[in-house]
Design a protein around this motif. Structure first.
Motif, PDB file in Angstrom:
ATOM      1  N   GLY A   1      14.463  -2.332   5.050  1.00  0.00           N
ATOM      2  CA  GLY A   1      13.478  -1.606   5.849  1.00  0.00           C
ATOM      3  C   GLY A   1      12.126  -2.287   5.783  1.00  0.00           C
ATOM      4  N   TYR A   2      11.288  -2.024   6.782  1.00  0.00           N
ATOM      5  CA  TYR A   2       9.962  -2.629   6.846  1.00  0.00           C
ATOM      6  C   TYR A   2       8.912  -1.539   7.060  1.00  0.00           C
ATOM      7  N   GLY A   3       7.879  -1.574   6.218  1.00  0.00           N
ATOM      8  CA  GLY A   3       6.735  -0.697   6.386  1.00  0.00           C
ATOM      9  C   GLY A   3       5.529  -1.522   6.780  1.00  0.00           C
ATOM     10  N   ALA A   4       4.822  -1.108   7.821  1.00  0.00           N
ATOM     11  CA  ALA A   4       3.725  -1.894   8.373  1.00  0.00           C
ATOM     12  C   ALA A   4       2.397  -1.544   7.722  1.00  0.00           C
ATOM     13  N   GLY A   5       1.566  -2.584   7.549  1.00  0.00           N
ATOM     14  CA  GLY A   5       0.196  -2.389   7.128  1.00  0.00           C
ATOM     15  C   GLY A   5      -0.735  -2.335   8.329  1.00  0.00           C
ATOM     16  N   THR A   6      -2.011  -2.228   8.054  1.00  0.00           N
ATOM     17  CA  THR A   6      -3.006  -2.066   9.120  1.00  0.00           C
ATOM     18  C   THR A   6      -3.423  -3.389   9.739  1.00  0.00           C
ATOM     19  N   TRP A   7      -3.424  -4.452   8.944  1.00  0.00           N
ATOM     20  CA  TRP A   7      -4.033  -5.705   9.379  1.00  0.00           C
ATOM     21  C   TRP A   7      -3.172  -6.475  10.369  1.00  0.00           C
TER      22      TRP A   7
ATOM     23  N   LEU B   1       2.823   4.140   9.205  1.00  0.00           N
ATOM     24  CA  LEU B   1       2.521   5.528   8.873  1.00  0.00           C
ATOM     25  C   LEU B   1       1.007   5.665   8.723  1.00  0.00           C
ATOM     26  N   ASP B   2       0.439   6.604   9.460  1.00  0.00           N
ATOM     27  CA  ASP B   2      -1.008   6.794   9.447  1.00  0.00           C
ATOM     28  C   ASP B   2      -1.321   8.267   9.240  1.00  0.00           C
ATOM     29  N   VAL B   3      -2.184   8.553   8.260  1.00  0.00           N
ATOM     30  CA  VAL B   3      -2.625   9.920   8.010  1.00  0.00           C
ATOM     31  C   VAL B   3      -4.035  10.063   8.576  1.00  0.00           C
ATOM     32  N   GLN B   4      -4.146  10.797   9.659  1.00  0.00           N
ATOM     33  CA  GLN B   4      -5.442  10.999  10.323  1.00  0.00           C
ATOM     34  C   GLN B   4      -6.049  12.295   9.813  1.00  0.00           C
ATOM     35  N   VAL B   5      -7.199  12.167   9.153  1.00  0.00           N
ATOM     36  CA  VAL B   5      -7.831  13.291   8.461  1.00  0.00           C
ATOM     37  C   VAL B   5      -9.077  13.737   9.218  1.00  0.00           C
ATOM     38  N   ASP B   6      -9.200  15.044   9.449  1.00  0.00           N
ATOM     39  CA  ASP B   6     -10.425  15.546  10.073  1.00  0.00           C
ATOM     40  C   ASP B   6     -11.464  15.833   8.982  1.00  0.00           C
ATOM     41  N   ASP B   7     -12.622  16.281   9.377  1.00  0.00           N
ATOM     42  CA  ASP B   7     -13.722  16.459   8.423  1.00  0.00           C
ATOM     43  C   ASP B   7     -13.376  17.442   7.308  1.00  0.00           C
TER      44      ASP B   7
ATOM     45  N   SER C   1       0.869  -1.178   0.000  1.00  0.00           N
ATOM     46  CA  SER C   1       0.000   0.000   0.000  1.00  0.00           C
ATOM     47  C   SER C   1       0.903   1.224   0.000  1.00  0.00           C
ATOM     48  N   GLY C   2       0.304   2.392  -0.200  1.00  0.00           N
ATOM     49  CA  GLY C   2       1.103   3.599  -0.208  1.00  0.00           C
ATOM     50  C   GLY C   2       1.786   3.857   1.115  1.00  0.00           C
ATOM     51  N   ASN C   3       1.058   3.670   2.225  1.00  0.00           N
ATOM     52  CA  ASN C   3       1.674   3.962   3.526  1.00  0.00           C
ATOM     53  C   ASN C   3       2.689   2.888   3.929  1.00  0.00           C
ATOM     54  N   MET C   4       2.507   1.639   3.477  1.00  0.00           N
ATOM     55  CA  MET C   4       3.513   0.606   3.741  1.00  0.00           C
ATOM     56  C   MET C   4       4.826   0.955   3.040  1.00  0.00           C
ATOM     57  N   LEU C   5       4.722   1.374   1.775  1.00  0.00           N
ATOM     58  CA  LEU C   5       5.929   1.728   1.021  1.00  0.00           C
ATOM     59  C   LEU C   5       6.605   2.951   1.624  1.00  0.00           C
TER      60      LEU C   5
END
Length: 402
Positions: free
Chosen positions: A222-228, A64-70, A17-21
């Motif tokens: 390097g390692y990028g983590a996913g959500t699952w 890496l997590d992008v937290q988006v508000d309204d 995914s984009g955030n994993m990469l």
């Protein structure tokens, strides 16, 4: 790095995914502080970027997590996103790479929905989190000086995923379109492991798919983590390293999409001692393979047909070598396609030393197992045993891995 290219190889055993990469790129050295400063150049607000180290199945990785508000949720079309990129203070190279990836996504979405590209709204792909992922990847690749990207076969997952149109099968339609020409498999994990953003980066920037390219030497991982949380570590493993600049790689398995030519020249008046030298010169000029065939020409004259396989961009150099180094005054070129087996190397241990073994497979089936000649020869000469005995022992040991 004279004579070498900096490349990355992505091991997508748990998808991409984009955030994993982006997480994996930061893990190998792209500085988080500079990334945040670059992203701040975008005229985009309403989000918070969180980067944390997590444990995924015993592997330490960056999540890496992008937290988006309204205020950050928007349905943007391609022109909107291009405008955001163009009006930023990013470098021209980063802008260009980012726009290429988003354009590829827009083309695919238009094809899936059957509408013109300017009518496509990216929905979640156009949201702030995906803008951050794609532009962040473009910047980190440029910062690290990565020249090419290679990847393994992609594990896409299975089952169904919920979207605004309802339940759809994995891979999602846009992802499936992006993966045309890229080898992937589904496995038995009922999750969406490859996202449209991850697929778009590879479809736009990827050079080849399969095992590590020949000649690649890694220097960092390097390692990028996913959500699952899965039965396997939900991480993307990234190798950063170098490869000789003259190494030529295409898609590793199946028919390649690059343009290839074969050149032929019939020669009946040349000293045979010169052929070895000429073959070396052709390889230096970019030939992928060179071979000689005995033929009979007009009036029953014995001759040699000189042939070479090459990519189109080497045609002028190859022609120059043939005209300068042989007695031929002409040659013919014709286009060909080729299929290449998937190749990987293992090392087997014999009592007298290690032997490298090449395992080739095609469409998921092993088609050849071959011990390396030089390794077997060295052991045979040291022991005074027949070479074929060492080759047989190495082959028998390797078969236990197949």
């Amino acid at each position: 790095m004279d004579g070498k290219r900096k490349i990355i190889y992505l091991d997508c055993f748990a998808g991409i995914s984009g955030n994993m990469l982006l997480g994996a790129l930061i893990d190998i050295g792209a500085p988080e502080e500079l990334l945040r400063a670059e992203l701040a150049k975008l005229p985009v607000t309403g989000y918070e970027l969180s980067i944390t180290r997590v444990d995924k199945g015993g592997i330490s990785a960056l999540y890496l997590d992008v937290q988006v508000d309204d205020s950050g949720h928007h349905h943007r079309n391609l022109a909107d996103i291009v405008g955001i990129i163009d009006h930023s203070a990013l470098t021209p190279a980063v802008k260009e790479t980012s726009k290429r990836i988003f354009t590829r996504l827009a083309e695919v979405e238009a094809r899936v929905h059957g509408v013109p590209i300017d009518e496509i709204h990216f929905h979640e792909v156009g949201a702030v989190d995906s803008i951050v992922d794609i532009i962040g990847v473009a910047w980190t690749l440029d910062y690290l000086g990565v020249e090419q990207i290679y990847a393994s076969r992609l594990h896409v997952g299975s089952g169904f995923v919920k979207c605004c149109h309802g339940l759809i099968p994995v891979p999602a339609p846009a992802t499936a379109e992006l993966l045309r020409g890229i080898p992937f498999y589904q496995g038995d994990i009922a999750k969406e492991l490859v996202t449209p953003t991850g697929a778009a980066v590879l479809a736009t920037l990827g050079e080849g798919y399969g095992p590590m390219p020949d000649g690649f030497i890694s220097s960092q991982i390097g390692y990028g983590a996913g959500t699952w949380e899965l039965d396997i570590p939900n991480v993307l493993r990234l190798y950063l390293g170098e490869m000789p600049a003259d190494a030529i790689q295409g898609q590793i398995e199946g028919q390649e999409d690059k343009a290839y030519l074969v050149v032929e020249a019939n020669i009946d008046d040349q000293n045979p001692e010169l052929y070895s030298y000429i073959m070396e010169k052709l390889f230096d000029a970019g030939a992928l393979d060179v071979w000689l065939t005995p033929i009979i020409m007009k009036k029953g004259r014995p001759a040699t047909k000189l042939s070479a396989l090459l990519m189109e961009d080497c045609q002028a150099k190859i022609a120059e070598v043939i005209l300068e180094e042989t007695t031929s005054i002409g040659m013919r070129f014709y286009p060909v396609t080729r299929a290449v087996a998937n190749r990987e190397f293992i090392v087997v241990g014999l009592p007298w030393g290690d032997v490298k073994v090449k395992i080739s497979s095609y469409r998921g089936k092993i088609c050849n197992v071959a011990p390396e000649y030089e390794d077997c020869r060295k052991i045979a000469e040291e022991l005074g045993l027949p070479l074929k005995v060492i080759q047989h022992l190495a082959l028998k040991e390797a078969m236990s891995f197949c």
